[in-house]
Design a protein around this motif. Sequence first.
Motif, PDB file in Angstrom:
ATOM      1  N   ILE A  21      85.402  71.101 -24.772  1.00  0.00           N
ATOM      2  CA  ILE A  21      86.706  71.263 -25.428  1.00  0.00           C
ATOM      3  C   ILE A  21      87.537  72.298 -24.684  1.00  0.00           C
ATOM      4  O   ILE A  21      88.736  72.101 -24.433  1.00  0.00           O
ATOM      5  N   VAL A  22      86.901  73.429 -24.321  1.00  0.00           N
ATOM      6  CA  VAL A  22      87.595  74.462 -23.541  1.00  0.00           C
ATOM      7  C   VAL A  22      88.109  73.871 -22.227  1.00  0.00           C
ATOM      8  O   VAL A  22      89.271  74.083 -21.846  1.00  0.00           O
ATOM      9  N   ALA A  23      87.247  73.130 -21.543  1.00  0.00           N
ATOM     10  CA  ALA A  23      87.629  72.552 -20.249  1.00  0.00           C
ATOM     11  C   ALA A  23      88.797  71.575 -20.404  1.00  0.00           C
ATOM     12  O   ALA A  23      89.736  71.577 -19.594  1.00  0.00           O
ATOM     13  N   TRP A  24      88.752  70.746 -21.436  1.00  0.00           N
ATOM     14  CA  TRP A  24      89.828  69.784 -21.669  1.00  0.00           C
ATOM     15  C   TRP A  24      91.143  70.494 -21.950  1.00  0.00           C
ATOM     16  O   TRP A  24      92.200  70.115 -21.423  1.00  0.00           O
ATOM     17  N   LEU A  25      91.085  71.549 -22.749  1.00  0.00           N
ATOM     18  CA  LEU A  25      92.294  72.307 -23.071  1.00  0.00           C
ATOM     19  C   LEU A  25      92.883  72.961 -21.824  1.00  0.00           C
ATOM     20  O   LEU A  25      94.108  72.962 -21.624  1.00  0.00           O
ATOM     21  N   ALA A  84      73.762  76.410 -21.252  1.00  0.00           N
ATOM     22  CA  ALA A  84      75.118  76.640 -21.756  1.00  0.00           C
ATOM     23  C   ALA A  84      75.924  77.484 -20.773  1.00  0.00           C
ATOM     24  O   ALA A  84      77.110  77.204 -20.532  1.00  0.00           O
ATOM     25  N   ASP A  85      75.295  78.507 -20.185  1.00  0.00           N
ATOM     26  CA  ASP A  85      75.985  79.341 -19.191  1.00  0.00           C
ATOM     27  C   ASP A  85      76.427  78.514 -17.988  1.00  0.00           C
ATOM     28  O   ASP A  85      77.566  78.604 -17.528  1.00  0.00           O
ATOM     29  N   ARG A  86      75.485  77.711 -17.466  1.00  0.00           N
ATOM     30  CA  ARG A  86      75.811  76.894 -16.310  1.00  0.00           C
ATOM     31  C   ARG A  86      76.883  75.868 -16.641  1.00  0.00           C
ATOM     32  O   ARG A  86      77.772  75.597 -15.834  1.00  0.00           O
ATOM     33  N   LEU A  87      76.781  75.274 -17.823  1.00  0.00           N
ATOM     34  CA  LEU A  87      77.756  74.251 -18.228  1.00  0.00           C
ATOM     35  C   LEU A  87      79.141  74.869 -18.399  1.00  0.00           C
ATOM     36  O   LEU A  87      80.150  74.260 -18.026  1.00  0.00           O
ATOM     37  N   THR A 101      84.482  74.884 -16.780  1.00  0.00           N
ATOM     38  CA  THR A 101      85.698  75.682 -16.698  1.00  0.00           C
ATOM     39  C   THR A 101      86.262  75.681 -15.288  1.00  0.00           C
ATOM     40  O   THR A 101      87.481  75.538 -15.094  1.00  0.00           O
ATOM     41  N   ILE A 102      85.395  75.829 -14.285  1.00  0.00           N
ATOM     42  CA  ILE A 102      85.875  75.811 -12.901  1.00  0.00           C
ATOM     43  C   ILE A 102      86.424  74.428 -12.551  1.00  0.00           C
ATOM     44  O   ILE A 102      87.446  74.311 -11.862  1.00  0.00           O
ATOM     45  N   LEU A 103      85.769  73.374 -13.042  1.00  0.00           N
ATOM     46  CA  LEU A 103      86.280  72.020 -12.823  1.00  0.00           C
ATOM     47  C   LEU A 103      87.673  71.874 -13.438  1.00  0.00           C
ATOM     48  O   LEU A 103      88.599  71.340 -12.806  1.00  0.00           O
TER      49      LEU A 103
END
Length: 207
Positions: A35-39, A83-86, A91-93
Amino acid sequence: MSEHIHKSTYSPEPRDIIFTIPNALSLLRIISIPIVAWLISRHSMIVALIVFAFSAITDFLDGTLARKLNQVSKLGQILDPCADRLLIFCTILALGVAGIIPWWIFIVVVARDVIMGIEILWLAQYGYGPLPVHFVGKAATALLMISMVALVVADIGIGAPSRILHLFALAVGIWGVVLYCLAGFIYLCQGSGVIRKELRARKEARR
């Protein structure tokens, strides 16, 4: 690598339980990451920061509660680092998709994590769990997290202050990537030492 290192150093004996409060928090954290990444990819930065804060709170609580409630579990020891790696990966993606960071950062981080994944599988073949987190790895993760949050904040602002913050965050992120790769090299050396020791022990046992 010390010759006195035992397998239990790398694979502690947590409880074989699944349904715990820390595990539920870790699962919520993992669900929040896409969700964070999509936002971020849609430049919805304020909402992304709110969800990011929720993820950070669950990260703190799951480890704290696991120790205080005596609910350290095998599943939890897998979920937390995953979770850390994901979080870093997604986020970088998203920052790359949003055009906020150069793509080479994403490529380097992914390549490092793929290599680390192979090493974990390699160690597992000899009965070892993941290597303990090195302080360089902790520092790298902290710098990457700070950089990602600062980049999101910089994207909200306008004018010179936001540009300065963006450059600062990018510099911190680059140092984070350097330490991330250095930590990966340290883990490779440690893992190789453990495997060599195991092979020597097996060879001696066959004599």
